[in-house]
Write an enzyme that holds these catalytic residues in place. Structure first.
Site, short mmCIF file in Angstrom:
data_model
loop_
_atom_site.label_atom_id
_atom_site.label_comp_id
_atom_site.label_asym_id
_atom_site.label_seq_id
_atom_site.Cartn_x
_atom_site.Cartn_y
_atom_site.Cartn_z
N THR A 29 57.83 9.16 41.65
CA THR A 29 58.80 7.79 41.24
C THR A 29 59.28 7.37 42.33
O THR A 29 58.72 6.25 43.33
CB THR A 29 59.29 7.48 40.57
OG1 THR A 29 59.33 8.14 38.89
CG2 THR A 29 59.77 6.23 40.43
N TYR B 274 54.78 22.13 39.03
CA TYR B 274 54.57 20.62 38.19
C TYR B 274 53.34 20.55 37.51
O TYR B 274 52.34 20.63 38.25
CB TYR B 274 54.18 19.24 38.45
CG TYR B 274 54.69 17.60 38.09
CD1 TYR B 274 54.26 17.89 36.56
CD2 TYR B 274 55.10 16.86 38.67
CE1 TYR B 274 54.98 16.41 36.28
CE2 TYR B 274 55.31 15.61 38.41
CZ TYR B 274 55.10 15.27 37.01
OH TYR B 274 54.89 14.18 36.54
N LYS C 132 57.24 21.62 34.94
CA LYS C 132 57.26 20.38 34.67
C LYS C 132 56.21 20.08 33.93
O LYS C 132 54.56 19.92 34.99
CB LYS C 132 57.80 18.88 35.19
CG LYS C 132 58.02 17.72 34.90
CD LYS C 132 59.20 16.55 36.29
CE LYS C 132 58.26 15.46 35.64
NZ LYS C 132 58.78 15.07 37.01
#
Length: 308
Positions: free
Chosen positions: A45, A131, A156
């Site tokens: 983000t 990730y 994640k």
């Protein structure tokens, strides 16, 4: 290490296109004040892929200074293996508590290759969350191997394969780890899948919506904690499902739609850097309606700040 909703701030830009460090600090301060359980700066983000090393280091330092130890601060790192390690070094020098290791750039890799990448791209003295998404897809064996590295504290998931993820969770937990290993739901607009992730043992998730709608994000988190199915259904119907449908109507909207939301609640974002594109005017208007509907659907008792 993390207690509560995870905040992934945007990276705001000034009118000249440079990172607006003052606005970034203010944005993070509002998020921590609202109740964030952790700050992940310069990640997805936060447009990690659009930041060069010097401004990345300044952004991480601004986050660390602003948070001042109240919650953990993790920073994004990734790209080519030596570049990823350089960003990890910059994050450590800036005082970050750890990094979120993003996928390597535009390459395919086997399980052993991904394990080697994680080992070479990270620091043993800096806690790291890996990730799992895009071209960095781990299987059970490679996930167990990565989890055994001393610096790796969590995984994640942004792939959304719940069958595989359930097996990864079980495989990692069946190994004798020296401490608790963390699992995170990292799907875009993670709220809509979080009940399914909780069912397979993944209690933590990142909330992009928290960046512009903290009352809604925190009310949803609280409803999940209390198993308040009525509130979950209300917010799904009024806010989260419409938000996902709108997000899917534009490439890169997972970032630019969040920045548009920040602007709708009265704060500067500076837009997005290429190759991301801005939200279309009609979609911005639709987002405003979704935000209004989400706020109207909140439980009557809510003393979370209206906006951040």
């Amino acid at each position: 290490m993390f207690n509560g909703l995870l905040f992934f701030p945007i990276t705001p830009y000034r009118s000249d296109g440079e990172v607006d460090l003052a606005e970034l600090s203010a944005h993070i301060e509002r998020g921590v004040d609202a109740g964030a359980g952790g700050v992940f700066v310069a990640c997805g983000t936060g447009e990690f892929s659009a930041l060069e090393p010097d401004e990345y280091a300044l952004a991480v330092r601004a986050a660390v200074t602003t948070v001042a130890g109240r919650v953990p601060v993790f920073a994004g790192a990734g790209g080519p293996v030596r570049t990823a390690r350089r960003f990890a070094d910059l994050a450590a020098a800036a005082g970050a508590d750890g990094i979120l290791l993003l996928p390597p750039y535009l390459t395919e890799a086997s399980g052993p290759g991904l394990v080697a990448y994680v080992r070479a791209a990270t620091r043993e003295d800096l806690p790291t969350i890996v990730y799992n998404r895009a071209n960095a897809r781990f299987d059970e064996r490679s996930a167990v191997a990565v989890a055994a590295l001393p610096q790796i504290i969590g995984l994640k998931d942004g792939a959304g394969d719940l069958d595989l993820m359930s097996r990864i969770v079980r495989a990692v937990r069946d190994e004798s780890q020296p401490g608790p290993f963390l699992f995170f739901n990292g799907m875009p607009t993670a709220e809509v899948t979080q009940r399914a992730y909780r069912a397979i043992g993944v209690p933590l998730y990142s909330s992009a919506a928290f960046a512009f709608a903290p009352r809604i994000a925190l009310a949803y988190y609280d409803a999940l904690e209390r198993d308040d199915q009525a509130t979950i259904a209300q917010l799904d119907s009024a806010f989260y499902h419409p938000l996902v449908r709108l997000r899917d109507r534009g490439a890169g909207y997972a970032v630019s739609l969040i920045k548009a939301g920040v602007e709708l609640v009265g704060f500067s974002s500076g837009g997005v850097r290429p190759p991301l594109t801005e939200v279309l005017p009609e979609h911005r208007t639709e987002l405003a309606g979704i935000l209004e509907a989400g706020l109207a659907a909140l439980p009557v008792k809510s003393n979370v700040p209206l906006t951040i």
